[in-house]
Design an enzyme around this catalytic site. Structure first.
Site, PDB file in Angstrom:
ATOM      1  N   ARG A  51      -9.278   6.735 -15.328  1.00  0.00           N
ATOM      2  CA  ARG A  51      -8.226   5.844 -14.768  1.00  0.00           C
ATOM      3  C   ARG A  51      -6.921   6.599 -14.543  1.00  0.00           C
ATOM      4  NH1 ARG A  51      -5.900   2.421 -17.964  1.00  0.00           N
ATOM      5  NH2 ARG A  51      -7.793   1.884 -19.086  1.00  0.00           N
ATOM      6  N   TYR A 103       7.490  -2.734   7.510  1.00  0.00           N
ATOM      7  CA  TYR A 103       6.077  -3.093   7.398  1.00  0.00           C
ATOM      8  C   TYR A 103       5.949  -4.491   6.797  1.00  0.00           C
ATOM      9  CZ  TYR A 103       1.184  -2.955   6.157  1.00  0.00           C
ATOM     10  OH  TYR A 103      -0.146  -3.244   6.026  1.00  0.00           O
ATOM     11  N   LYS A 201      -3.116   5.845   7.097  1.00  0.00           N
ATOM     12  CA  LYS A 201      -2.730   6.037   8.488  1.00  0.00           C
ATOM     13  C   LYS A 201      -2.860   7.518   8.872  1.00  0.00           C
ATOM     14  CE  LYS A 201      -1.945   1.688   7.930  1.00  0.00           C
ATOM     15  NZ  LYS A 201      -0.639   1.152   7.585  1.00  0.00           N
TER      16      LYS A 201
HETATM   17  C1  LIG Z   1      -0.110   0.364   6.570  1.00  0.00           C
HETATM   18  C2  LIG Z   1       1.288   0.537   6.094  1.00  0.00           C
HETATM   19  C3  LIG Z   1       1.654   0.239   4.779  1.00  0.00           C
HETATM   20  C4  LIG Z   1       0.668  -0.322   3.775  1.00  0.00           C
HETATM   21  O1  LIG Z   1      -0.326   0.598   3.478  1.00  0.00           O
HETATM   22  P1  LIG Z   1      -1.859   0.204   3.076  1.00  0.00           P
HETATM   23  O2  LIG Z   1      -2.503   1.540   2.946  1.00  0.00           O
HETATM   24  O3  LIG Z   1      -2.387  -0.661   4.179  1.00  0.00           O
HETATM   25  O4  LIG Z   1      -1.765  -0.535   1.788  1.00  0.00           O
HETATM   26  C5  LIG Z   1       2.974   0.457   4.406  1.00  0.00           C
HETATM   27  N1  LIG Z   1       3.887   0.927   5.287  1.00  0.00           N
HETATM   28  C6  LIG Z   1       3.569   1.221   6.560  1.00  0.00           C
HETATM   29  C7  LIG Z   1       4.621   1.750   7.475  1.00  0.00           C
HETATM   30  C8  LIG Z   1       2.263   1.034   7.008  1.00  0.00           C
HETATM   31  O5  LIG Z   1       1.957   1.305   8.287  1.00  0.00           O
END
Ligand SMILES: *Cc1c(COP(=O)(O)O)cnc(C)c1O
Length: 379
Positions: A51, A103, A201
């Site tokens: 963990r 976001y 991303k």
């Molecule tokens: C997608 C995103 C998040 C959240 O991330 P996850 O991996 O979906 O939890 C936060 N900030 C931005 C700018 C994003 O594009």
């Protein structure tokens, strides 16, 4: 040696390490959840239990940390869990300032759930330094949160100015740098204390991993508290996901430069399109924050852009319905181009204009992307 290597080299070689046991260039995936104690009852390997401890996760953290110039880096099971862990590490009673446009899921958590954990949050236009100065309470505000470029209007907050302002008030500065990537902006070098990524991303880049990261300027109490929260709440990234993330990071430099070049070319053409009310991209001289982007972003303005379609929400949804090459889907930062009617997913109360389509430019041939968009916009 490592300090002299450029990001493209660090990323392509995943820092250039080899597996000592086998001489493998690609590291093994460590899946063990438990580790052998030494006969004298110590744990010298640094690994006790899965963990908190995983070697593959540490390798992914090392690559991200090197790209951001961080002292310590933590990988999480998502971008949201990384961000929420950081906010929780501030403790009950903390005051936070966050952007009006950011976001959406994280903004919702800050607006609706953070109070339950004892946090108070004020939202302000962080692209406006004077407005930020009025919102920060000296001696009271613990953290200023920025997102730059910010979803989905791609506003650019001046990291250096906001860091100076936050620090003068005794607050820390954290930057969601998901859309800038460490290739185009290194917030820690501009004075930020923490950088957050949705590694889902661009860092992973292939739309097949959910992951997050926090990169800290210092191995300080904030880092330790956040690491303890990751351990207590079980927020660590899974080792197999960490392996895929390392693989994705190897081509980060190539991918984000290709996406940004496609986005820039498309933004110029879309700005002149008869069916487009406005093209929003920080690389366009018409963008209100273009000068800040020029100062702060090195080598590109990112792969994200938006268009406002003439004819309102209905025309925007109909345009997205007609694309073939651009895929109608949420998320961003993958090698494939995505198009999304953003207001539909953000729902009521969103500051997103109803006629806005968010575009994540991938690495495909720009003429294929253009022909598809142009035909969809013409109807
Ligand atoms: C997608 C995103 C998040 C959240 O991330 P996850 O991996 O979906 O939890 C936060 N900030 C931005 C700018 C994003 O594009």
């Amino acid at each position: 040696m490592r300090e002299t290597l450029r990001p493209a080299t660090l990323a392509a070689q995943a820092l250039g390490g080899i597996d000592e046991a086998t001489r493998a260039l690609v590291p093994p995936v460590h899946l063990s959840t438990t580790f052998l104690r030494d006969p004298d009852n110590l744990y010298r390997s640094g690994n006790v239990y899965g963990r908190p401890d995983n070697a593959t996760v540490r390798e992914a953290e090392a690559v991200i940390g090197a790209l951001e110039g961080a002292a310590e880096t933590l990988a999480f099971g998502s971008g949201m869990s990384a961000a929420v862990a950081l906010f929780l590490s501030l403790g009950a009673g903390a005051h936070v300032v966050a952007p009006t446009v950011m976001y959406w899921a994280l903004r919702n958590w800050l607006a609706k759930d953070a109070a339950g954990f004892g946090l108070s949050v004020d939202f302000v236009d962080t692209e406006n330094v004077a407005a930020l100065e009025r919102a920060v309470k000296p001696g009271v505000t613990r953290l200023v949160w920025l997102e730059t470029p910010s979803n989905p209007l791609w506003g650019i907050s001046d990291i250096a100015e906001c860091a100076a302002l936050a620090h003068a008030a005794g607050a820390m500065l954290a930057v969601d740098s998901t859309c800038a990537t460490p290739i185009f902006t290194r917030p820690l070098s501009l004075g930020a204390d923490v950088v957050m990524h949705s590694a889902t991303k661009y860092l992973n880049g292939h739309s097949d991993v959910i992951a997050g990261a926090l990169a800290f300027a210092r191995a300080d109490a904030l880092f330790e508290r956040t690491r303890d929260i990751r351990k207590a709440h079980g927020l660590i990234l899974h080792p197999f996901e960490a392996f895929l993330l390392i693989r994705g990071l190897r081509t980060l430099d190539l991918r984000v430069r290709a996406s940004a070049l496609n986005a820039l070319r498309l933004a110029h053409r879309l700005a002149a399109h008869g069916s487009v009310l406005a093209a929003l991209y920080p690389g366009l001289p018409s963008h209100p924050d273009h000068n800040t982007a020029l100062k702060q972003m090195q080598g590109g303005f990112g792969g994200m852009l938006s268009i406002r379609v003439k004819g309102g929400a209905e025309a925007a949804v109909a345009t997205a319905a007609r694309t073939r090459v651009w895929k109608r889907a949420t998320s961003l930062g993958g090698v494939e181009s995505l198009i999304e009617h953003r207001a539909s997913i953000e729902g009521p109360g969103s500051p997103c204009p109803p006629d806005l389509l968010r575009l994540s430019a991938g690495v495909e041939d720009v003429e294929d992307l253009w022909r598809d968009l142009d035909a969809a916009l013409r109807g």
